[in-house]
Design an enzyme around this catalytic site. Structure first.
Site, PDB file in Angstrom:
ATOM      1  N   PHE A   1      41.190 103.970  77.514  1.00  0.00           N
ATOM      2  CA  PHE A   1      41.599 103.093  78.611  1.00  0.00           C
ATOM      3  C   PHE A   1      42.423 101.902  78.118  1.00  0.00           C
ATOM      4  O   PHE A   1      43.621 101.797  78.413  1.00  0.00           O
ATOM      5  CB  PHE A   1      40.352 102.630  79.359  1.00  0.00           C
ATOM      6  CG  PHE A   1      40.534 101.395  80.191  1.00  0.00           C
ATOM      7  CD1 PHE A   1      41.626 101.250  81.033  1.00  0.00           C
ATOM      8  CD2 PHE A   1      39.601 100.369  80.135  1.00  0.00           C
ATOM      9  CE1 PHE A   1      41.795 100.102  81.802  1.00  0.00           C
ATOM     10  CE2 PHE A   1      39.755  99.226  80.895  1.00  0.00           C
ATOM     11  CZ  PHE A   1      40.857  99.088  81.723  1.00  0.00           C
ATOM     12  N   ILE A   2      41.832 101.037  77.333  1.00  0.00           N
ATOM     13  CA  ILE A   2      42.581  99.876  76.843  1.00  0.00           C
ATOM     14  C   ILE A   2      43.650 100.318  75.859  1.00  0.00           C
ATOM     15  O   ILE A   2      44.786  99.839  75.898  1.00  0.00           O
ATOM     16  CB  ILE A   2      41.627  98.849  76.196  1.00  0.00           C
ATOM     17  CG1 ILE A   2      40.638  98.311  77.228  1.00  0.00           C
ATOM     18  CG2 ILE A   2      42.419  97.696  75.577  1.00  0.00           C
ATOM     19  CD1 ILE A   2      39.612  97.334  76.662  1.00  0.00           C
TER      20      ILE A   2
ATOM     21  N   ASP B   1      42.459 109.090  67.722  1.00  0.00           N
ATOM     22  CA  ASP B   1      41.453 109.088  68.777  1.00  0.00           C
ATOM     23  C   ASP B   1      40.641 110.374  68.682  1.00  0.00           C
ATOM     24  O   ASP B   1      41.206 111.444  68.472  1.00  0.00           O
ATOM     25  CB  ASP B   1      42.119 108.993  70.157  1.00  0.00           C
ATOM     26  CG  ASP B   1      41.180 108.478  71.229  1.00  0.00           C
ATOM     27  OD1 ASP B   1      40.155 109.142  71.492  1.00  0.00           O
ATOM     28  OD2 ASP B   1      41.473 107.427  71.819  1.00  0.00           O
ATOM     29  N   ASN B   2      39.318 110.247  68.833  1.00  0.00           N
ATOM     30  CA  ASN B   2      38.484 111.456  68.767  1.00  0.00           C
ATOM     31  C   ASN B   2      38.329 112.134  70.117  1.00  0.00           C
ATOM     32  O   ASN B   2      37.655 113.150  70.245  1.00  0.00           O
ATOM     33  CB  ASN B   2      37.110 111.138  68.178  1.00  0.00           C
ATOM     34  CG  ASN B   2      36.258 110.261  69.084  1.00  0.00           C
ATOM     35  OD1 ASN B   2      36.700 109.833  70.155  1.00  0.00           O
ATOM     36  ND2 ASN B   2      35.033 109.980  68.652  1.00  0.00           N
TER      37      ASN B   2
ATOM     38  N   THR C   1      29.909 104.940  64.144  1.00  0.00           N
ATOM     39  CA  THR C   1      31.297 104.717  64.552  1.00  0.00           C
ATOM     40  C   THR C   1      31.664 103.240  64.535  1.00  0.00           C
ATOM     41  O   THR C   1      32.688 102.843  63.973  1.00  0.00           O
ATOM     42  CB  THR C   1      31.538 105.294  65.955  1.00  0.00           C
ATOM     43  OG1 THR C   1      31.304 106.697  65.931  1.00  0.00           O
ATOM     44  CG2 THR C   1      32.974 105.033  66.405  1.00  0.00           C
TER      45      THR C   1
ATOM     46  N   ALA D   1      39.002  94.772  67.966  1.00  0.00           N
ATOM     47  CA  ALA D   1      38.580  94.591  69.359  1.00  0.00           C
ATOM     48  C   ALA D   1      37.063  94.538  69.434  1.00  0.00           C
ATOM     49  O   ALA D   1      36.378  95.535  69.197  1.00  0.00           O
ATOM     50  CB  ALA D   1      39.113  95.727  70.221  1.00  0.00           C
TER      51      ALA D   1
ATOM     52  N   TYR E   1      24.976  98.217  71.224  1.00  0.00           N
ATOM     53  CA  TYR E   1      26.425  98.055  71.264  1.00  0.00           C
ATOM     54  C   TYR E   1      26.824  96.648  70.826  1.00  0.00           C
ATOM     55  O   TYR E   1      27.709  96.470  69.982  1.00  0.00           O
ATOM     56  CB  TYR E   1      26.929  98.339  72.672  1.00  0.00           C
ATOM     57  CG  TYR E   1      28.401  98.092  72.900  1.00  0.00           C
ATOM     58  CD1 TYR E   1      29.358  98.949  72.373  1.00  0.00           C
ATOM     59  CD2 TYR E   1      28.825  97.004  73.654  1.00  0.00           C
ATOM     60  CE1 TYR E   1      30.707  98.729  72.586  1.00  0.00           C
ATOM     61  CE2 TYR E   1      30.169  96.781  73.881  1.00  0.00           C
ATOM     62  CZ  TYR E   1      31.113  97.639  73.340  1.00  0.00           C
ATOM     63  OH  TYR E   1      32.445  97.415  73.555  1.00  0.00           O
TER      64      TYR E   1
ATOM     65  N   LYS F   1      29.010  95.914  67.415  1.00  0.00           N
ATOM     66  CA  LYS F   1      30.336  95.283  67.510  1.00  0.00           C
ATOM     67  C   LYS F   1      30.357  93.956  66.747  1.00  0.00           C
ATOM     68  O   LYS F   1      31.365  93.607  66.118  1.00  0.00           O
ATOM     69  CB  LYS F   1      30.718  95.061  68.977  1.00  0.00           C
ATOM     70  CG  LYS F   1      30.973  96.344  69.755  1.00  0.00           C
ATOM     71  CD  LYS F   1      32.071  97.194  69.149  1.00  0.00           C
ATOM     72  CE  LYS F   1      33.451  96.576  69.346  1.00  0.00           C
ATOM     73  NZ  LYS F   1      34.530  97.452  68.809  1.00  0.00           N
TER      74      LYS F   1
END
Length: 325
Positions: A12-13, A33-34, A96, A119, A145, A149
């Site tokens: 998306f982004i 991208d996976n 990931t 990001a 999450y 991050k």
């Protein structure tokens, strides 16, 4: 910023960022991208003026990462397991979002890239003590999450301090807009609400709807991300990317129903484990002062654009009935 790698660039982004890099800045872009949430259709939808190299693969593939970063001057690292998927598989989130981020930073250091933009997310703030929340306020990890991050941010800072890797961190807040597909089970609340409203289906709110978020239109988010890559004084810094405007979920639902002329009603359901942030609004003064980033899109205007895109997507695909979300 001529030869660029965007991890997660079919999402998306990422797909919106790729469009801006290619069409507005003339960059040569390689995408990794996976395809867990990304898809080539996102790139086709963006009407990118020239071709990009799309590589299907994972940031966990170290040899692939090293090969793709060679010759690049800028890396935008957006690839991540998102907040909903991380609740389903915390180990995949760890691998990931932390190990994959380390792989990207290590390869960028070895290749001598000029800038890495990482990001991150406003989720690292949890339920803040003060609002609007600033970049140096206390972090609180309410889910895996947010923890993963922020760990990525810590490794970015460590690579900057240890190896002088030029890294900048951007913390997004509830980004919405083109290419946030409602059929994606991991789509955000704006995409789901618009999808339901266009089909006169109930808008499902988890909790009482008084919880607030700082909704950021995709064009603003991408522009801020590019500015973070171009600004010399942004190296080693962290920036909130948001609007500084607080909106309740009830108000979001009301606006979407009104803008779509929908017959939908709002229904309330129990909170989910990820619905544990009560209020969110970010202070963006640092981004304004240092990056020259000023949010240009109000929520109403951004929703109008997103609704128009959703309608065109439904017409192009001949979609009927309510898509899963």
């Amino acid at each position: 910023m001529k030869h660029v790698l965007v991890t997660g660039g079919a999402g998306f982004i990422g797909s919106n960022l790729v469009r801006m890099l290619v069409n507005d800045y003339g960059c040569e872009v390689t995408i990794l991208d996976n395809m867990f949430t990304g898809c080539p259709e996102n790139l086709r939808q963006q009407e990118i003026a020239t071709g990009v190299q799309l590589v299907t693969g994972s940031v966990l593939d170290q040899p692939l990462i090293r090969r793709l970063i060679q010759g690049k001057d800028t890396v935008f690292h957006l690839a991540a397991v998102n907040i909903i998927a991380s609740m389903e598989n915390a180990r995949a989130d760890l691998e990931t979002n932390i190990i994959g981020t380390y792989n990207v930073l290590e390869a960028a250091h070895q290749a001598g890239v000029a800038r890495v933009v990482y990001a991150s997310t406003a989720s690292v703030y949890g339920n803040p003590e003060y609002l609007p929340v600033c970049e140096d306020d206390k972090v609180r990890f309410l889910n895996f999450y947010a923890a993963s991050k922020y760990a990525g941010e810590c490794y970015a800072q460590a690579f900057y301090e240890q190896y002088d890797l030029p890294v900048t961190v951007v913390r997004y807040s509830n980004v919405y807009g083109y290419n946030q597909r409602p059929e994606n089970p991991y789509a955000g609340v704006v995409a789901r609400f618009i999808n339901w409203a266009l089909h006169d289906a109930p808008l499902k709110i988890h909790g009482d709807g008084s919880q607030t978020r700082d909704f950021t239109f995709i064009a603003d988010a991408c522009r801020a991300t590019v500015l973070a890559a171009l600004c010399p004084q942004a190296v080693g810094q962290v920036y909130n990317i948001a609007t500084g405007t607080e909106t309740t979920i009830n108000e979001l639902a009301r606006q979407i129903i009104e803008l779509t002329s929908s017959k939908s009603k709002v229904v309330y359901e129990d909170r989910r484990p990820i619905d544990n942030v009560h209020r969110r609004v970010l202070n963006v003064e640092k981004a304004k002062k240092e990056l020259g980033f000023f949010p240009e899109w109000t929520l109403t205007r951004g929703l109008q654009e997103t609704i128009a895109w959703a309608r065109s997507l439904a017409n192009d695909k001949g979609i009927s009935g309510v898509l899963p979300a």
